[in-house]
Design a protein around this motif. Sequence first.
Motif, mmCIF file in Angstrom:
data_model
loop_
_atom_site.group_PDB
_atom_site.id
_atom_site.type_symbol
_atom_site.label_atom_id
_atom_site.label_comp_id
_atom_site.label_asym_id
_atom_site.label_seq_id
_atom_site.Cartn_x
_atom_site.Cartn_y
_atom_site.Cartn_z
ATOM 1 N N ASP A 182 1.057 -1.145 -0.021
ATOM 2 C CA ASP A 182 0.097 -0.107 -0.123
ATOM 3 C C ASP A 182 0.833 1.016 0.052
ATOM 4 N N LYS A 183 0.400 2.399 -0.593
ATOM 5 C CA LYS A 183 1.167 3.544 -0.721
ATOM 6 C C LYS A 183 1.684 4.041 0.825
ATOM 7 N N SER A 184 0.860 3.854 1.964
ATOM 8 C CA SER A 184 1.274 4.005 3.205
ATOM 9 C C SER A 184 2.790 3.555 3.706
ATOM 10 N N VAL A 185 3.125 2.741 2.957
ATOM 11 C CA VAL A 185 4.447 1.903 3.138
ATOM 12 C C VAL A 185 5.618 3.055 3.123
ATOM 13 N N LEU A 186 5.217 3.855 2.045
ATOM 14 C CA LEU A 186 6.333 4.737 1.657
ATOM 15 C C LEU A 186 6.700 5.803 2.820
ATOM 16 N N GLY A 187 5.531 6.263 3.518
ATOM 17 C CA GLY A 187 5.541 6.662 4.748
ATOM 18 C C GLY A 187 6.507 6.259 5.807
ATOM 19 N N THR A 188 6.630 4.940 5.866
ATOM 20 C CA THR A 188 7.362 4.202 6.893
ATOM 21 C C THR A 188 8.885 4.068 6.284
ATOM 22 N N LEU A 189 9.160 3.941 5.173
ATOM 23 C CA LEU A 189 10.373 3.722 4.675
ATOM 24 C C LEU A 189 11.347 4.952 4.689
ATOM 25 N N VAL A 190 12.556 4.664 5.364
ATOM 26 C CA VAL A 190 13.521 5.708 5.523
ATOM 27 C C VAL A 190 14.408 5.603 4.217
ATOM 28 N N PRO A 191 14.602 6.724 3.583
ATOM 29 C CA PRO A 191 15.474 6.689 2.426
ATOM 30 C C PRO A 191 16.799 6.142 2.466
ATOM 31 N N THR A 192 17.633 6.219 3.615
ATOM 32 C CA THR A 192 18.888 5.645 3.752
ATOM 33 C C THR A 192 18.574 4.120 3.827
ATOM 34 N N GLN A 193 17.736 3.532 3.897
ATOM 35 C CA GLN A 193 17.224 2.116 3.859
ATOM 36 C C GLN A 193 17.029 1.306 2.376
ATOM 37 N N VAL A 194 17.059 2.448 1.431
ATOM 38 C CA VAL A 194 16.600 1.978 0.130
ATOM 39 C C VAL A 194 18.020 2.083 -0.674
ATOM 40 N N LYS A 195 17.903 1.178 -1.602
ATOM 41 C CA LYS A 195 19.000 0.844 -2.687
ATOM 42 C C LYS A 195 18.886 1.449 -3.880
ATOM 43 N N SER A 196 17.593 1.364 -4.378
ATOM 44 C CA SER A 196 17.298 1.795 -5.835
ATOM 45 C C SER A 196 15.676 1.787 -6.021
ATOM 46 N N ILE A 197 15.439 2.672 -6.776
ATOM 47 C CA ILE A 197 14.273 2.993 -7.174
ATOM 48 C C ILE A 197 13.914 2.979 -8.671
ATOM 49 N N ASN A 198 13.195 2.173 -9.191
ATOM 50 C CA ASN A 198 12.850 1.917 -10.645
ATOM 51 C C ASN A 198 11.418 2.363 -11.050
ATOM 52 N N ILE A 199 11.278 3.538 -12.162
ATOM 53 C CA ILE A 199 10.008 3.430 -12.520
ATOM 54 C C ILE A 199 9.732 3.152 -13.824
ATOM 55 N N ILE A 200 8.572 2.251 -13.915
ATOM 56 C CA ILE A 200 8.001 1.597 -15.224
ATOM 57 C C ILE A 200 6.932 2.685 -15.650
ATOM 58 N N LYS A 201 7.113 2.933 -16.945
ATOM 59 C CA LYS A 201 5.989 3.850 -17.585
ATOM 60 C C LYS A 201 5.013 3.153 -18.702
ATOM 61 N N ASP A 202 5.705 2.213 -19.180
ATOM 62 C CA ASP A 202 5.197 1.735 -20.400
ATOM 63 C C ASP A 202 4.538 0.168 -20.308
ATOM 64 N N GLY A 203 4.388 -0.673 -21.477
ATOM 65 C CA GLY A 203 3.853 -1.759 -21.709
ATOM 66 C C GLY A 203 4.397 -2.774 -20.794
#
Length: 227
Positions: A182-203
């Motif tokens: 759920d989108k609420s998880v983004l509020g609990t994630l700390v940026p320093t815990q994140v390795k990468s973010i990928n955005i997929i826009k197409d098919g």
Amino acid sequence: MKTRISLALLSLFCLTTMNSFAQERLVQGIVTTFDSITIVGAEVMVKSSKEIVKTDSLGQFKVTVNGKEKLKISAKGFISQNVKLDEKTKLVAVNLKLKAGVKAREYAVGYGYVKDGERLNALAQMTNNDVDFSQYANMYDLMRGRFAGVQVQSNGDIIIRGQNSINLSSAALIIVDGVQVDKSVLGTLVPTQVKSINIIKDGSAAIYGARGANGVVLIETKKGMDD
């Protein structure tokens, strides 16, 4: 006496040779980027023998190895990756990360590694090697303004492909370490815990079903990499 020694040495030689051949095996693999885009012509080097093969038009390769081995996979514009093989490894799937910047994408398409340039340009990636994630207070600040065309709304929705419907949600699907959340998880994630973010826009998002129609946000955490 000499005859017995010679026969013993011959037997030992034959046994060693047979064991060596017994360990030799064929390893097959595929090289991709953004999990689903195949990379053509990527170099796969067997560390011990220095043998180099290139991935075919489907991103696949075959190499002969002996016992435990290491492979190095590389392509211009991508971050090289080393893969350890044990004695039983027969299949390998390697996902190369595209380097940050426009030049990397130009190399990927210009050198023929990625055949579908439009599909590649419909994807975006950011890692903690590209940006210091610790300077952001939360995931919303981290993502806001970092990806072209991606909007972070006040209610926490991530909009990738614009407003598709007045009545239906246009929010992107969020996947953290391979699990839909759920989108609420983004509020609990700390940026320093994140390795990468990928955005997929197409098919490419179609592999996630109907929910992927609005695009997908793939987040990989440092903890997820250790699991």
